[in-house]
Design a protein around this motif. Structure first.
Motif, PDB file in Angstrom:
ATOM      1  N   LEU A   5      13.670  50.303 -25.036  1.00  0.00           N
ATOM      2  CA  LEU A   5      13.363  51.433 -24.289  1.00  0.00           C
ATOM      3  C   LEU A   5      12.938  52.907 -24.924  1.00  0.00           C
ATOM      4  O   LEU A   5      12.443  53.830 -24.379  1.00  0.00           O
ATOM      5  N   LEU A   6      13.469  52.875 -26.342  1.00  0.00           N
ATOM      6  CA  LEU A   6      13.118  54.026 -26.969  1.00  0.00           C
ATOM      7  C   LEU A   6      11.558  54.276 -27.353  1.00  0.00           C
ATOM      8  O   LEU A   6      11.140  55.342 -27.653  1.00  0.00           O
ATOM      9  N   LEU A   9       9.986  56.074 -24.659  1.00  0.00           N
ATOM     10  CA  LEU A   9      10.352  57.212 -24.367  1.00  0.00           C
ATOM     11  C   LEU A   9       9.448  58.302 -24.954  1.00  0.00           C
ATOM     12  O   LEU A   9       8.986  59.214 -24.719  1.00  0.00           O
ATOM     13  N   TYR A 165      11.398  54.464 -20.335  1.00  0.00           N
ATOM     14  CA  TYR A 165      12.863  54.648 -20.894  1.00  0.00           C
ATOM     15  C   TYR A 165      13.813  54.647 -20.044  1.00  0.00           C
ATOM     16  O   TYR A 165      14.830  53.891 -19.945  1.00  0.00           O
ATOM     17  N   PHE A 323      13.082  54.141 -31.850  1.00  0.00           N
ATOM     18  CA  PHE A 323      12.679  53.399 -30.574  1.00  0.00           C
ATOM     19  C   PHE A 323      11.282  52.829 -31.243  1.00  0.00           C
ATOM     20  O   PHE A 323      11.051  51.456 -31.023  1.00  0.00           O
TER      21      PHE A 323
END
Length: 342
Positions: A5-6, A9, A165, A323
């Motif tokens: 998810l990072l 983002l 994210y 991330f």
């Protein structure tokens, strides 16, 4: 999962700012003057020069329009703006050697800096400008998007990364639970306003434009508030800032400082005079004055020097580095990337 998810983002927070199609130049022809005393006299003593500035049709451009309209850098300095509509165009402007200042998504300048280009971040001027929108009256949480299709501006852009994210944080897998379709910002706005798209990520001023055109569309989430919720922080999301190159700074130290000071003053003026700022956006960029006036309160336009923004930038870059380091060029940029006039 957290790493995944990072990664997404990161791409988002490169900002958001979507623009006109091809490059367009606008020349400053006003005779007015308005700037602080910082090095203007020395600038005026120089030979006439033209500054070429790369901007999107988004919040960072508005103070530049004020500077153009007031001859903020002196009568001998002509400002021309070239519009970029995607990061690739901006990168080409940096590399062509013909441009002097740039409105940078923060991931883009970090990546260029870490790849060896002599770019420097002067300020952060746009914060938390992205929103998730829907015409679905039943939508209340990210998990409601399971089995749905979302429209997002520009693949690998900051809006894309942050959207993914938050979806990942909600336990959804992009490509399995949720389908994302990419398009330009203007295309996403048109589809959302027409009802063709039910869920979309957008930035201002397109957010306000869509809601004026379709009263069934609403803002479901402010990405800045979601950022604060997920990361348990009061820190704002830094999205974009102005920068230049170390070469330009070395050759034009006083003009660089004058630009920074004039931009700060112009940003304050834009926020204090939304109607007049809207008129400038219509005059120079072809945007509707009434739209800009209405959207300004949620555009996230707020000036801070890069040095004074270090806390927010450190959190942003460290999060993205954990991330997916490639999103920012392989590592957190060091302090030499930040322009410091002192």
């Amino acid at each position: 999962m957290k790493k995944l998810l990072l990664c997404l983002l990161a791409t988002f927070l490169s900002v958001s700012l979507v623009a006109c199609t091809s490059s367009k130049q606008v020349e400053n022809t006003s005779d007015a003057t308005d700037i602080s005393e910082v090095s203007t006299e020395s600038v005026n003593q120089n030979e006439p020069i033209t500054l070429k500035i790369g901007v999107p049709t988004a919040p960072p451009a508005l103070p530049v329009l004020r500077m153009m309209d007031t001859n903020a850098l002196g009568d001998n300095v002509v400002i021309e703006i070239d519009i970029w509509d995607e990061p690739e165009t901006l990168i080409a402007m940096v590399q062509d050697g013909n441009h002097d200042f740039f409105a940078f998504p923060l991931t883009v300048i970090s990546k260029l800096y870490n790849k060896g280009l002599d770019v420097r971040l002067m300020n952060v001027n746009t914060w938390g400008v992205t929103y998730f929108m829907t015409s679905d009256p039943e939508f209340s949480t990210w998990s409601d998007l399971k089995g749905k299709t979302l429209y997002v501006p520009l693949q690998s852009s900051p809006p894309d990364a942050l959207t993914q994210y938050f979806l990942t944080e909600a336990g959804l897998t992009v490509g399995e639970d949720v389908t994302i379709i990419y398009a330009s910002t203007s295309e996403v706005a048109t589809m959302l306003a027409s009802g063709e798209a039910e869920y979309a990520t957008l930035i201002e001023p397109q957010v306000t434009k869509v809601m004026l055109e379709n009263t069934n569309v609403r803002v479901a989430y402010s990405f800045e508030k979601e950022w604060q919720r997920v990361n348990h922080t009061e820190t704002k999301i830094p999205n974009a800032g102005f920068g230049t190159t170390q070469t330009f700074i070395n050759e034009n130290p006083e003009l660089t400082l004058s630009f920074q000071k004039a931009y700060e003053e112009a940003a304050a003026w834009v926020n204090e005079n939304p109607a007049e700022a809207g008129a400038l956006a219509e005059k120079y960029l072809g945007l509707k004055a009434a739209l800009i006036e209405k959207a300004l309160p949620t555009m996230g336009l707020s000036f801070q020097t890069a040095v004074d923004s270090k806390e927010e930038l450190d959190m942003f870059y460290n999060l993205l580095n954990g991330f997916n380091p490639e999103m920012i060029g392989g590592k957190v940029p060091d302090e030499a990337m930040y322009y410091d006039a002192e």
